[in-house]
Scaffold this motif. Structure first.
Motif, mmCIF file in Angstrom:
data_model
loop_
_atom_site.group_PDB
_atom_site.id
_atom_site.type_symbol
_atom_site.label_atom_id
_atom_site.label_comp_id
_atom_site.label_asym_id
_atom_site.label_seq_id
_atom_site.Cartn_x
_atom_site.Cartn_y
_atom_site.Cartn_z
ATOM 1 N N ALA A 1 0.839 -1.199 0.000
ATOM 2 C CA ALA A 1 0.000 0.000 0.000
ATOM 3 C C ALA A 1 0.874 1.248 0.000
ATOM 4 C CB ALA A 1 -0.921 -0.002 1.211
ATOM 5 N N THR A 2 0.358 2.301 -0.581
ATOM 6 C CA THR A 2 1.095 3.551 -0.683
ATOM 7 C C THR A 2 0.156 4.722 -0.469
ATOM 8 O OG1 THR A 2 2.269 5.012 -2.243
ATOM 9 C CG2 THR A 2 0.831 3.342 -3.197
ATOM 10 N N ALA B 1 0.203 7.258 -2.116
ATOM 11 C CA ALA B 1 -0.102 7.833 -3.422
ATOM 12 C C ALA B 1 -1.421 7.305 -3.974
ATOM 13 C CB ALA B 1 1.024 7.528 -4.414
ATOM 14 N N GLU B 2 -1.928 6.208 -3.404
ATOM 15 C CA GLU B 2 -3.218 5.670 -3.841
ATOM 16 C C GLU B 2 -4.318 6.682 -3.524
ATOM 17 O OE1 GLU B 2 -4.230 2.900 -5.304
ATOM 18 O OE2 GLU B 2 -2.389 1.714 -5.398
ATOM 19 N N GLN B 3 -5.229 6.874 -4.448
ATOM 20 C CA GLN B 3 -6.272 7.880 -4.281
ATOM 21 C C GLN B 3 -7.092 7.645 -3.015
ATOM 22 O OE1 GLN B 3 -6.672 10.574 -6.219
ATOM 23 N NE2 GLN B 3 -8.279 11.315 -4.839
ATOM 24 N N HIS B 4 -7.407 6.378 -2.721
ATOM 25 C CA HIS B 4 -8.317 6.110 -1.606
ATOM 26 C C HIS B 4 -7.653 6.233 -0.240
ATOM 27 C CE1 HIS B 4 -6.374 2.182 -1.719
ATOM 28 N NE2 HIS B 4 -6.884 1.948 -0.545
ATOM 29 N N VAL B 5 -6.317 6.373 -0.201
ATOM 30 C CA VAL B 5 -5.665 6.540 1.097
ATOM 31 C C VAL B 5 -4.972 7.893 1.229
ATOM 32 C CG1 VAL B 5 -5.304 4.079 1.445
ATOM 33 C CG2 VAL B 5 -3.523 5.407 0.318
ATOM 34 N N GLN B 6 -5.163 8.789 0.266
ATOM 35 C CA GLN B 6 -4.469 10.072 0.319
ATOM 36 C C GLN B 6 -4.869 10.885 1.541
ATOM 37 O OE1 GLN B 6 -4.664 12.338 -3.275
ATOM 38 N NE2 GLN B 6 -3.574 10.826 -4.494
ATOM 39 N N TYR B 7 -6.083 10.703 2.024
ATOM 40 C CA TYR B 7 -6.550 11.472 3.175
ATOM 41 C C TYR B 7 -6.658 10.599 4.416
ATOM 42 C CZ TYR B 7 -7.754 14.917 -0.360
ATOM 43 O OH TYR B 7 -7.701 15.817 -1.390
ATOM 44 N N ARG B 8 -5.872 9.501 4.438
ATOM 45 C CA ARG B 8 -6.016 8.546 5.530
ATOM 46 C C ARG B 8 -5.789 9.190 6.892
ATOM 47 N NH1 ARG B 8 -2.160 3.356 6.587
ATOM 48 N NH2 ARG B 8 -3.173 2.644 8.476
ATOM 49 N N PHE B 9 -4.809 10.108 6.980
ATOM 50 C CA PHE B 9 -4.490 10.723 8.261
ATOM 51 C C PHE B 9 -5.043 12.138 8.381
ATOM 52 C CE2 PHE B 9 -0.428 7.945 8.497
ATOM 53 C CZ PHE B 9 -1.178 6.878 8.950
ATOM 54 N N TYR C 1 2.926 12.442 2.604
ATOM 55 C CA TYR C 1 3.355 11.105 3.017
ATOM 56 C C TYR C 1 3.796 10.273 1.817
ATOM 57 C CZ TYR C 1 1.730 11.859 7.805
ATOM 58 O OH TYR C 1 1.582 12.326 9.098
ATOM 59 N N ALA C 2 3.220 10.528 0.644
ATOM 60 C CA ALA C 2 3.669 9.838 -0.568
ATOM 61 C C ALA C 2 5.085 10.290 -0.938
ATOM 62 C CB ALA C 2 2.707 10.097 -1.719
ATOM 63 N N MET C 3 5.381 11.574 -0.745
ATOM 64 C CA MET C 3 6.731 12.081 -1.003
ATOM 65 C C MET C 3 7.739 11.456 -0.052
ATOM 66 S SD MET C 3 9.102 14.584 0.175
ATOM 67 C CE MET C 3 8.225 15.960 0.890
ATOM 68 N N LEU D 1 8.437 8.038 -1.523
ATOM 69 C CA LEU D 1 9.167 8.058 -2.790
ATOM 70 C C LEU D 1 10.607 8.523 -2.624
ATOM 71 C CD1 LEU D 1 9.034 7.801 -5.920
ATOM 72 C CD2 LEU D 1 8.365 10.208 -5.967
ATOM 73 N N ASP D 2 10.797 9.610 -1.887
ATOM 74 C CA ASP D 2 12.121 10.226 -1.811
ATOM 75 C C ASP D 2 12.968 9.733 -0.645
ATOM 76 O OD1 ASP D 2 11.363 11.653 -4.002
ATOM 77 O OD2 ASP D 2 10.990 13.537 -2.952
ATOM 78 N N PHE D 3 12.337 9.205 0.403
ATOM 79 C CA PHE D 3 13.099 8.822 1.589
ATOM 80 C C PHE D 3 12.863 7.380 2.036
ATOM 81 C CE2 PHE D 3 12.575 13.403 1.646
ATOM 82 C CZ PHE D 3 13.886 13.838 1.823
ATOM 83 N N GLY D 4 11.978 6.680 1.352
ATOM 84 C CA GLY D 4 11.736 5.281 1.693
ATOM 85 C C GLY D 4 11.088 5.083 3.047
ATOM 86 N N VAL D 5 10.380 6.103 3.533
ATOM 87 C CA VAL D 5 9.720 6.016 4.844
ATOM 88 C C VAL D 5 8.217 6.014 4.634
ATOM 89 C CG1 VAL D 5 9.329 7.130 7.063
ATOM 90 C CG2 VAL D 5 11.612 7.189 6.024
ATOM 91 N N ARG D 6 7.559 4.944 5.044
ATOM 92 C CA ARG D 6 6.109 4.858 4.912
ATOM 93 C C ARG D 6 5.456 4.916 6.273
ATOM 94 N NH1 ARG D 6 1.563 1.219 4.522
ATOM 95 N NH2 ARG D 6 0.009 2.404 3.392
ATOM 96 N N MET D 7 4.581 5.898 6.463
ATOM 97 C CA MET D 7 3.814 6.005 7.703
ATOM 98 C C MET D 7 2.635 5.040 7.617
ATOM 99 S SD MET D 7 5.741 8.322 8.988
ATOM 100 C CE MET D 7 6.670 9.813 8.629
ATOM 101 N N VAL D 8 2.536 4.129 8.580
ATOM 102 C CA VAL D 8 1.501 3.107 8.496
ATOM 103 C C VAL D 8 0.399 3.281 9.538
ATOM 104 C CG1 VAL D 8 3.110 1.448 7.490
ATOM 105 C CG2 VAL D 8 2.765 1.470 9.967
#
Length: 259
Positions: free
Chosen positions: A90-91, A93-101, A186-188, A191-198
């Motif tokens: 999951a990322t 950048a997906e439209q359905h999770v862009q506003y997750r937080f 969070y998508a940036m 992409l740029d730092f390899g850190v995904r907030m879960v």
């Protein structure tokens, strides 16, 4: 990557069942191994993970065990199943999770106002204070990146945010980079730092705008604001962001779906 010894599920569970209360079911062990691979970056956000058959062969368990582990990771929004295509990391950048937080939503149509306009007021590398270090699991005076920005919707300044990020994980982050990326922040980070907030933890309280905050949000001093403090975590509950936001709520509300 470690593997479990060859066995069927029943035998494997018996083999790995200690007398101590720390025993976890076999699918939970597989889930842990998958999390290790996600944390290590073996599969990047947006990429497909191996098939259930391949993972079953890799870990020497049944496909049912792998499927149950993947089901839990999908329920936690860490993996995404796509019918006929496979399972993907999951990322944001997906439209359905862009506003997750982002739980502050307009009273009317969210789509009508368009994306947030970002104004980066500050982006600098500093030594962490004691409270920031505590929130991020660092030592006092460890380097952090501090960002201050205003998010506007339809031209109205709506959110004033102060963000702190561990300096070791976000080397080189600049104001230009923060302002120039068109997708979710969070998508940036992914992409740029390899850190995904879960996942994230938040604290909410009502506050009154001080003169500086009021000027940045273009409201009178003393205006009631919603204060939201968030700690966002990457895999294995590692804190990677402290964010303190002040929200105008005269035309918005904080929404959270509970289940």
């Amino acid at each position: 990557m470690p593997t479990l010894p060859p066995s069927d599920d029943t035998a494997a569970e018996a083999l790995h069942a200690p007398a101590a209360p720390s025993f976890s079911p076999l699918y939970q062990q597989i889930k842990g191994l998958l999390l290790q691979s996600l944390q290590a970056g073996e599969w990047k956000p947006g990429e497909a993970i191996p098939s259930e058959m391949d993972l079953a062969a890799r870990f020497r368990v049944s496909q049912g065990t792998v499927r149950k582990a993947i089901d839990e990771l999908a329920a936690e929004n860490l993996l995404l199943r796509r019918q006929g295509k496979g399972t993907f990391v999951a990322t944001h950048a997906e439209q359905h999770v862009q506003y997750r937080f982002l739980r502050l939503v307009p009273d009317g149509d969210r789509e009508a106002e368009g994306p947030a306009e970002r104004s980066i007021l500050e982006c600098r590398r500093v030594r962490s204070s004691a409270d920031v270090a505590r929130a991020l699991g660092l030592r006092t005076a460890d380097p952090v990146v501090q960002v201050r920005r205003v998010l506007s919707f339809a031209g109205v300044p709506t959110i004033l945010e102060d963000i702190w990020l561990p300096g070791s994980a976000f080397k080189g982050l600049s104001a230009e980079q923060m302002a120039g990326y068109q997708g979710p922040t969070y998508a940036m980070f992914e992409l740029d730092f390899g850190v995904r907030m879960v996942r994230a933890e938040e604290k909410l309280r009502a506050v009154a705008a001080d003169p500086q905050q009021a000027a940045l949000l273009k409201v009178p001093a003393g205006t009631p604001l919603l204060s939201v403090e968030r700690i966002a975590f990457t895999y294995n509950d590692l804190p990677m962001e402290l964010r303190r936001g002040l929200y105008r709520t005269e035309n918005r509300h904080y929404r959270n779906d509970l289940s």
